[in-house]
Scaffold this motif. Structure first.
Motif, short mmCIF file in Angstrom:
data_model
loop_
_atom_site.label_atom_id
_atom_site.label_comp_id
_atom_site.label_asym_id
_atom_site.label_seq_id
_atom_site.Cartn_x
_atom_site.Cartn_y
_atom_site.Cartn_z
N HIS A 78 14.95 41.48 -1.69
CA HIS A 78 15.77 40.28 -1.89
C HIS A 78 15.74 39.42 -0.64
O HIS A 78 15.07 39.75 0.34
CB HIS A 78 17.19 40.64 -2.32
CG HIS A 78 18.01 41.39 -1.31
ND1 HIS A 78 17.76 42.70 -0.96
CD2 HIS A 78 19.06 41.01 -0.54
CE1 HIS A 78 18.64 43.09 -0.06
NE2 HIS A 78 19.43 42.08 0.23
N HIS A 80 17.90 38.39 1.72
CA HIS A 80 18.73 38.49 2.92
C HIS A 80 17.85 38.85 4.12
O HIS A 80 16.93 39.66 4.00
CB HIS A 80 19.85 39.52 2.72
CG HIS A 80 20.92 39.04 1.80
ND1 HIS A 80 21.76 39.87 1.10
CD2 HIS A 80 21.29 37.75 1.46
CE1 HIS A 80 22.62 39.14 0.37
NE2 HIS A 80 22.34 37.86 0.59
N HIS A 83 16.30 42.18 5.19
CA HIS A 83 15.26 42.75 4.32
C HIS A 83 13.94 41.99 4.36
O HIS A 83 12.97 42.43 3.76
CB HIS A 83 15.77 42.83 2.87
CG HIS A 83 16.94 43.75 2.73
ND1 HIS A 83 16.85 45.03 2.24
CD2 HIS A 83 18.24 43.59 3.08
CE1 HIS A 83 18.03 45.62 2.28
NE2 HIS A 83 18.90 44.76 2.77
N HIS A 153 23.19 42.00 -6.93
CA HIS A 153 23.47 41.81 -5.50
C HIS A 153 23.43 40.30 -5.26
O HIS A 153 24.22 39.57 -5.84
CB HIS A 153 22.44 42.57 -4.65
CG HIS A 153 22.67 42.46 -3.19
ND1 HIS A 153 23.83 42.89 -2.57
CD2 HIS A 153 21.89 41.97 -2.18
CE1 HIS A 153 23.75 42.66 -1.27
NE2 HIS A 153 22.59 42.09 -1.02
N ASP A 179 19.50 46.40 -2.02
CA ASP A 179 20.96 46.27 -1.95
C ASP A 179 21.47 46.08 -3.36
O ASP A 179 20.90 45.30 -4.14
CB ASP A 179 21.36 45.07 -1.10
CG ASP A 179 21.23 45.34 0.39
OD1 ASP A 179 20.84 46.45 0.76
OD2 ASP A 179 21.52 44.41 1.17
N HIS A 214 27.79 45.93 -2.89
CA HIS A 214 27.18 47.10 -2.24
C HIS A 214 27.81 48.37 -2.80
O HIS A 214 28.84 48.33 -3.49
CB HIS A 214 27.39 47.07 -0.72
CG HIS A 214 26.59 46.01 -0.01
ND1 HIS A 214 25.22 46.07 0.09
CD2 HIS A 214 26.98 44.88 0.63
CE1 HIS A 214 24.79 45.00 0.77
NE2 HIS A 214 25.83 44.27 1.10
ZN LIG Z 1 21.56 42.13 0.89
#
Ligand SMILES: [Zn+2]
Length: 270
Positions: A78, A80, A83, A153, A179, A214
């Motif tokens: 994803h 973020h 990551h 997420h 996540d 999460h």
């Molecule tokens: Zn994340």
């Protein structure tokens, strides 16, 4: 780390190749501990390897295990930064750090190329890492097969199940949650005997509202139990939520072996 380095020198052992997971980095969005890179997992079989995620600090950490341009590809869960942000130094390395520029396959959620292009003020910044936008389904990277499934997420988030491309139907694989705030999403990826690498950001805290996006250690363990996983590895645990205690707590729910991810941890699967 030493075990992985020794393996690189000696090559794969005799016999049918199994999946090998190496934890390059497992920190969540921030970590104060030196040497703790964010999410990055090296999956290898028969001398070939792919990465799942490439968060902050991961590019430098990867150097302990593998020369980056030898990878068969990278899969990003994803958008973020913990990551994916080290795709930036990776691209610089591929273009400027080798005798001849190289390219690597990149499979990432829609919008990643746009976002990193905007960050770098260069729309084509990731063109050295060509590949398809992730969609639900299965694709192959070298000798590995990756099943991608949407998880709850951020926008366009995925979890993965990785097996040998030549795997028999019942051969165990590696499931990585990315996540995720909804245990059922990860549970749908797990087959009996799999190794589950599951985020547990909220650690030993009590279950939280689903919008927290999460999992707790207890929820991760319930996924491992309900999916009949062979092994649970907790990752992405915030320092404030007792990482070591999280593994202990998970062991009260899931009867199989539970480990806490740490940089350099090597696990053979299958
Ligand atoms: Zn994340």
């Amino acid at each position: 780390m030493l075990a992985a380095a020794a393996w690189l020198r000696t090559g794969m052992p005799e016999g049918p190749p199994s999946l090998r997971l190496t934890i390059v980095g497992c920190a969540p969005a921030y970590a104060l501990r030196p040497g703790h890179a964010a999410s990055c997992y090296l999956v290898e079989v028969g001398g070939e390897g792919i990465l799942l995620d490439m968060g902050q600090g991961a590019f430098a950490a990867l150097g302990a295990y593998r020369e980056p341009s030898t990878l068969r590809g990278i899969v990003v869960s994803h958008l973020h930064p913990d990551h994916m942000i080290d795709l930036v130094p990776l691209r610089h390395y591929l273009r400027y750090g080798l005798d001849q520029a190289r390219s690597l396959a990149l499979h990432a959620p829609p919008e990643l190329r746009t976002r990193i292009g905007a960050l770098m003020a260069e729309a084509a910044f990731l063109d050295d890492l060509p590949g398809d936008d992730l969609q639900p389904g299965t694709f192959q990277l070298g000798p590995l097969r990756v099943e991608a499934r949407p998880v709850t997420h951020a926008l366009n988030s995925f979890g993965f199940r990785v097996t040998r491309a030549a795997a028999e139907e019942r051969e165990p694989g590696l499931v990585y949650s990315g996540d995720c705030g909804r245990p059922e999403d990860v549970r749908d990826l797990v087959r009996p005997g799999d190794t589950l690498l599951c985020e547990a950001s909220w650690g030993t805290s009590s279950p939280v509202a689903s919008e927290a996006a999460h999992l707790t250690a207890r929820q991760a363990a319930q996924v491992a139990r309900d999916g009949e996983a062979a092994r649970l590895i907790l990752t992405h645990v915030l320092d404030a939520y007792d990482p070591a205690g999280s593994a202990t707590l998970a062991g009260t729910v899931f009867a199989g072996p539970v480990q806490l991810a740490s940089p350099g941890l090597v696990v053979d699967i299958g």
